[in-house]
Design a protein around this motif. Sequence first.
Motif, PDB file in Angstrom:
ATOM      1  N   ASN A 220      -3.206  -0.625  -9.565  1.00 43.57           N
ATOM      2  CA  ASN A 220      -4.410  -1.329  -9.138  1.00 43.57           C
ATOM      3  C   ASN A 220      -5.478  -0.358  -8.644  1.00 43.57           C
ATOM      4  O   ASN A 220      -5.180   0.750  -8.180  1.00 43.57           O
ATOM      5  N   ASN A 221      -6.717  -0.802  -8.722  1.00 42.38           N
ATOM      6  CA  ASN A 221      -7.866  -0.018  -8.233  1.00 42.38           C
ATOM      7  C   ASN A 221      -7.924   1.374  -8.853  1.00 42.38           C
ATOM      8  O   ASN A 221      -8.243   2.355  -8.176  1.00 42.38           O
ATOM      9  N   GLY A 222      -7.592   1.452 -10.141  1.00 38.73           N
ATOM     10  CA  GLY A 222      -7.639   2.737 -10.817  1.00 38.73           C
ATOM     11  C   GLY A 222      -6.450   3.622 -10.541  1.00 38.73           C
ATOM     12  O   GLY A 222      -6.410   4.775 -10.984  1.00 38.73           O
ATOM     13  N   GLY A 223      -5.459   3.117  -9.831  1.00 39.90           N
ATOM     14  CA  GLY A 223      -4.259   3.879  -9.496  1.00 39.90           C
ATOM     15  C   GLY A 223      -4.339   4.429  -8.089  1.00 39.90           C
ATOM     16  O   GLY A 223      -5.302   5.104  -7.734  1.00 39.90           O
ATOM     17  N   GLN A 224      -3.342   4.136  -7.275  1.00 43.31           N
ATOM     18  CA  GLN A 224      -3.347   4.627  -5.897  1.00 43.31           C
ATOM     19  C   GLN A 224      -1.928   4.678  -5.341  1.00 43.31           C
ATOM     20  O   GLN A 224      -1.053   3.912  -5.741  1.00 43.31           O
ATOM     21  N   TYR A 225      -1.721   5.637  -4.431  1.00 47.40           N
ATOM     22  CA  TYR A 225      -0.472   5.725  -3.688  1.00 47.40           C
ATOM     23  C   TYR A 225      -0.625   4.911  -2.405  1.00 47.40           C
ATOM     24  O   TYR A 225      -1.680   4.937  -1.758  1.00 47.40           O
ATOM     25  N   ILE A 226       0.439   4.201  -2.055  1.00 50.66           N
ATOM     26  CA  ILE A 226       0.435   3.336  -0.886  1.00 50.66           C
ATOM     27  C   ILE A 226       1.609   3.735  -0.014  1.00 50.66           C
ATOM     28  O   ILE A 226       2.743   3.836  -0.489  1.00 50.66           O
ATOM     29  N   LEU A 227       1.350   3.985   1.254  1.00 51.84           N
ATOM     30  CA  LEU A 227       2.384   4.419   2.196  1.00 51.84           C
ATOM     31  C   LEU A 227       2.423   3.450   3.371  1.00 51.84           C
ATOM     32  O   LEU A 227       1.422   3.248   4.052  1.00 51.84           O
ATOM     33  N   TYR A 228       3.598   2.860   3.577  1.00 52.51           N
ATOM     34  CA  TYR A 228       3.819   1.982   4.717  1.00 52.51           C
ATOM     35  C   TYR A 228       4.697   2.725   5.714  1.00 52.51           C
ATOM     36  O   TYR A 228       5.718   3.309   5.356  1.00 52.51           O
ATOM     37  N   GLY A 229       4.304   2.687   6.978  1.00 51.75           N
ATOM     38  CA  GLY A 229       5.070   3.341   8.029  1.00 51.75           C
ATOM     39  C   GLY A 229       4.988   2.549   9.315  1.00 51.75           C
ATOM     40  O   GLY A 229       4.652   1.362   9.319  1.00 51.75           O
ATOM     41  N   PRO A 247      10.128   2.299  25.600  1.00 54.39           N
ATOM     42  CA  PRO A 247       8.760   2.103  26.104  1.00 54.39           C
ATOM     43  C   PRO A 247       7.708   2.560  25.097  1.00 54.39           C
ATOM     44  O   PRO A 247       7.068   3.593  25.275  1.00 54.39           O
ATOM     45  N   SER A 248       7.556   1.814  24.027  1.00 53.86           N
ATOM     46  CA  SER A 248       6.581   2.217  23.021  1.00 53.86           C
ATOM     47  C   SER A 248       5.871   1.001  22.456  1.00 53.86           C
ATOM     48  O   SER A 248       6.376  -0.112  22.494  1.00 53.86           O
ATOM     49  N   TYR A 249       4.666   1.250  21.980  1.00 55.20           N
ATOM     50  CA  TYR A 249       3.905   0.216  21.279  1.00 55.20           C
ATOM     51  C   TYR A 249       4.046   0.524  19.790  1.00 55.20           C
ATOM     52  O   TYR A 249       3.633   1.590  19.336  1.00 55.20           O
ATOM     53  N   ARG A 250       4.594  -0.395  19.020  1.00 50.51           N
ATOM     54  CA  ARG A 250       4.851  -0.054  17.622  1.00 50.51           C
ATOM     55  C   ARG A 250       4.345  -1.151  16.698  1.00 50.51           C
ATOM     56  O   ARG A 250       4.465  -2.334  16.995  1.00 50.51           O
ATOM     57  N   LYS A 251       3.783  -0.738  15.574  1.00 45.89           N
ATOM     58  CA  LYS A 251       3.271  -1.687  14.595  1.00 45.89           C
ATOM     59  C   LYS A 251       3.465  -1.112  13.197  1.00 45.89           C
ATOM     60  O   LYS A 251       3.492   0.095  12.993  1.00 45.89           O
ATOM     61  N   VAL A 252       3.588  -1.991  12.215  1.00 42.87           N
ATOM     62  CA  VAL A 252       3.662  -1.581  10.821  1.00 42.87           C
ATOM     63  C   VAL A 252       2.244  -1.308  10.332  1.00 42.87           C
ATOM     64  O   VAL A 252       1.351  -2.130  10.497  1.00 42.87           O
ATOM     65  N   VAL A 253       2.046  -0.134   9.726  1.00 42.30           N
ATOM     66  CA  VAL A 253       0.724   0.255   9.255  1.00 42.30           C
ATOM     67  C   VAL A 253       0.795   0.647   7.782  1.00 42.30           C
ATOM     68  O   VAL A 253       1.866   0.919   7.242  1.00 42.30           O
ATOM     69  N   VAL A 254      -0.385   0.674   7.144  1.00 36.88           N
ATOM     70  CA  VAL A 254      -0.477   1.066   5.740  1.00 36.88           C
ATOM     71  C   VAL A 254      -1.642   2.021   5.581  1.00 36.88           C
ATOM     72  O   VAL A 254      -2.666   1.910   6.252  1.00 36.88           O
ATOM     73  N   THR A 255      -1.473   3.005   4.692  1.00 36.54           N
ATOM     74  CA  THR A 255      -2.510   3.985   4.411  1.00 36.54           C
ATOM     75  C   THR A 255      -2.485   4.278   2.905  1.00 36.54           C
ATOM     76  O   THR A 255      -1.432   4.191   2.271  1.00 36.54           O
ATOM     77  N   LEU A 256      -3.674   4.585   2.317  1.00 38.46           N
ATOM     78  CA  LEU A 256      -3.816   4.701   0.867  1.00 38.46           C
ATOM     79  C   LEU A 256      -4.361   6.063   0.468  1.00 38.46           C
ATOM     80  O   LEU A 256      -5.119   6.692   1.213  1.00 38.46           O
ATOM     81  N   SER A 257      -3.984   6.501  -0.736  1.00 40.13           N
ATOM     82  CA  SER A 257      -4.528   7.725  -1.326  1.00 40.13           C
ATOM     83  C   SER A 257      -4.812   7.482  -2.801  1.00 40.13           C
ATOM     84  O   SER A 257      -3.939   7.000  -3.525  1.00 40.13           O
ATOM     85  N   ASN A 258      -6.005   7.821  -3.241  1.00 37.14           N
ATOM     86  CA  ASN A 258      -6.371   7.661  -4.654  1.00 37.14           C
ATOM     87  C   ASN A 258      -6.166   8.935  -5.457  1.00 37.14           C
ATOM     88  O   ASN A 258      -6.461   8.962  -6.659  1.00 37.14           O
ATOM     89  N   GLU A 259      -5.669   9.997  -4.811  1.00 35.36           N
ATOM     90  CA  GLU A 259      -5.573  11.280  -5.503  1.00 35.36           C
ATOM     91  C   GLU A 259      -4.147  11.769  -5.666  1.00 35.36           C
ATOM     92  O   GLU A 259      -3.693  12.030  -6.773  1.00 35.36           O
ATOM     93  N   VAL A 261       0.079  12.331  -3.562  1.00 36.99           N
ATOM     94  CA  VAL A 261       0.970  11.952  -2.472  1.00 36.99           C
ATOM     95  C   VAL A 261       0.699  12.781  -1.219  1.00 36.99           C
ATOM     96  O   VAL A 261       1.268  12.503  -0.164  1.00 36.99           O
ATOM     97  N   HIS A 262      -0.152  13.772  -1.331  1.00 42.41           N
ATOM     98  CA  HIS A 262      -0.540  14.567  -0.167  1.00 42.41           C
ATOM     99  C   HIS A 262      -1.976  14.271   0.256  1.00 42.41           C
ATOM    100  O   HIS A 262      -2.583  15.041   1.002  1.00 42.41           O
ATOM    101  N   GLY A 263      -2.504  13.132  -0.225  1.00 43.97           N
ATOM    102  CA  GLY A 263      -3.808  12.705   0.232  1.00 43.97           C
ATOM    103  C   GLY A 263      -4.955  13.238  -0.606  1.00 43.97           C
ATOM    104  O   GLY A 263      -4.735  13.762  -1.708  1.00 43.97           O
ATOM    105  N   PRO A 264      -6.171  13.080  -0.071  1.00 38.13           N
ATOM    106  CA  PRO A 264      -6.488  12.571   1.274  1.00 38.13           C
ATOM    107  C   PRO A 264      -6.151  11.093   1.424  1.00 38.13           C
ATOM    108  O   PRO A 264      -6.276  10.330   0.485  1.00 38.13           O
ATOM    109  N   TRP A 265      -5.734  10.731   2.658  1.00 43.60           N
ATOM    110  CA  TRP A 265      -5.294   9.393   2.964  1.00 43.60           C
ATOM    111  C   TRP A 265      -6.354   8.630   3.758  1.00 43.60           C
ATOM    112  O   TRP A 265      -7.084   9.214   4.557  1.00 43.60           O
ATOM    113  N   SER A 266      -6.393   7.317   3.533  1.00 41.66           N
ATOM    114  CA  SER A 266      -7.292   6.474   4.309  1.00 41.66           C
ATOM    115  C   SER A 266      -6.766   6.318   5.732  1.00 41.66           C
ATOM    116  O   SER A 266      -5.598   6.625   6.022  1.00 41.66           O
ATOM    117  N   LYS A 267      -7.614   5.819   6.612  1.00 38.58           N
ATOM    118  CA  LYS A 267      -7.194   5.559   7.986  1.00 38.58           C
ATOM    119  C   LYS A 267      -6.111   4.490   7.990  1.00 38.58           C
ATOM    120  O   LYS A 267      -6.189   3.491   7.278  1.00 38.58           O
TER     121      LYS A 267
END
Length: 562
Positions: A220-229, A247-259, A261-267
């Motif tokens: 999708n979107n011309g091809g992209q890597y998607i990383l969930y952490g 004692p931690s605040y934790r959430k599932v997040v996602v970040t994308l790279s169009n180039e 697997v080493h990025g550059p990655w989105s926020k």
Amino acid sequence: MKNIQYLIYLLIQINFIKSSEIFTLNIGVHLLVDNQYIENSSSLEFQNGKIEKDLDHPLIYPEYPWENAIHFYTSFLQVPADLSLARKPMYLLYYACASSYDILFNNNVSVCISNSTDGIHWEKPLLSYYPYRGNGSEPPRLTNIVFMTDVNEFFGSVFIDQRPGISRSEIFKMTYEHTSKRYVYIGTSPDGFIWTKGIEPAHPTADLSDTQTVMLYSPNNGGQYILYGRLNSAVSNTSVYCPGALPSYRKVVVTLSNESVHGPWSKSVEAFPLGTPDPIQCFDNYNPATLFYHNIYFLFSSGYLHWTEINSGAPIPRAAQNDGVMDIRLALSRIPQGPFTFLTRDPFISRGIGIIDSKTKLVNGTGSDRDAGFVFSSSNGLMDPDFIRSDVDILSPWMYHIYWGSQTTHAGGGAYLSQYWPGAFTGIFKARLRREGYVSLSTLSSNPTGYGWFISKVLSLPNNKKKNRNQQLQMYINADTSTAGFFAIQFEDGLTNNPIEGYTFDECKTLHQNGIRQLLQWRRQNETYSGDLTPLVNYSNGIRFHIHMAHTKLYSFILSYV
């Protein structure tokens, strides 16, 4: 005067349709998981699909001393024939494994592999990559270990990199945790068996691999890597201050790279928020196990209820401070960054029936299901039998979801399994569901008539790219309609909403069956029926479909030129 008003109305509507985008349907499967195709509806709701666990035949369970503990981080892969060592389609299953005397917080973590060419018989290949030496005095033994991380650093997921131009030597990729700052690294392999470790972090954010990371490549979107952490951050989705939780605040997040697997990655952005009716404190969405299926991103998070330390039966304080139970939930999105939404707060795969032992506070092995403690979805967990049935014309009505399950709770889910409860069963299972059956659009069971309806948005049907004039465009549905129910459809003009002659409810052949490929047809002359939709292709005003159904679960509709 009325005619003039109607003409003005038509002109306004024509301009509206021309100025708004008519949704173009493609050939293939369209899942009913949200309102993307729906303009208006009544007495319908989206439901999790029905799933049937097979606890009597685990795919993976401890057989060798180096895998006495099978940890809950697992990853599943369907390998096509051109990339398979077997020269035919093959399934690969990766799982974290440890010997009986290892504590995963204090020892290296091994990644074991098992493979199958039919989905029923699984082989653990014995290889020379990482021999097992027991307590150090035993002679080395071949193992099915194909990768090893450092102490208290876990592997994440495996995927096939389909980006054009990727070298065959790096086409298999694995995410894993590395260094005390929990950076995400990438291992590479030409075949899924021989792995080379990464030399630098794939992502610049520390602690992103706090739990299992999942990476995939999407066209999708011309091809992209998607990383969930999973990140520590001050958000409401948290277990902070919960008795028994870290004692931690934790959430599932996602970040994308169009180039690469080493990025550059989105926020990094939060994949989904917790909220009512979920309890915020002491409840956590633990696992970003993700599947990209028919252009939908399925995220199988684990709802983790943290126990207080006094409620845990773990004999080791560190384990008792992070104990609790989990089940598998389902969230969905049409775009990788979400936000993901839960159709229901009910589990997609629930924990099995268990009996609590009053002394150990654990689910007792006697009389309890093998997955009564907690369950954890495999990343990319779909096993499609038709992937290895290329010579069979009839589509299989079933597919399977892969998950890990255990009789122990989180504290003993691998890290302390041998010391926490040596007799607890732990393994990897498959659960059966119907093809395309993760979600259904269903009539309300609370409605005694079981009746519901919906009208689609303005759509256009796909052209035949092969330009074969003898082919017809046909529409099929994957639906479960009870004997007392029915399914009927008519096509309507996208501008006037008037039924299109030849495709009305009166002419529709009403369906009353349960099937994954039911052909939609309309009555023609001499009481014959036809499913040919070709006259509706390039319909000037666009078309809508109007559906009436009762006691029905609709999973997908399929467009095909035949």
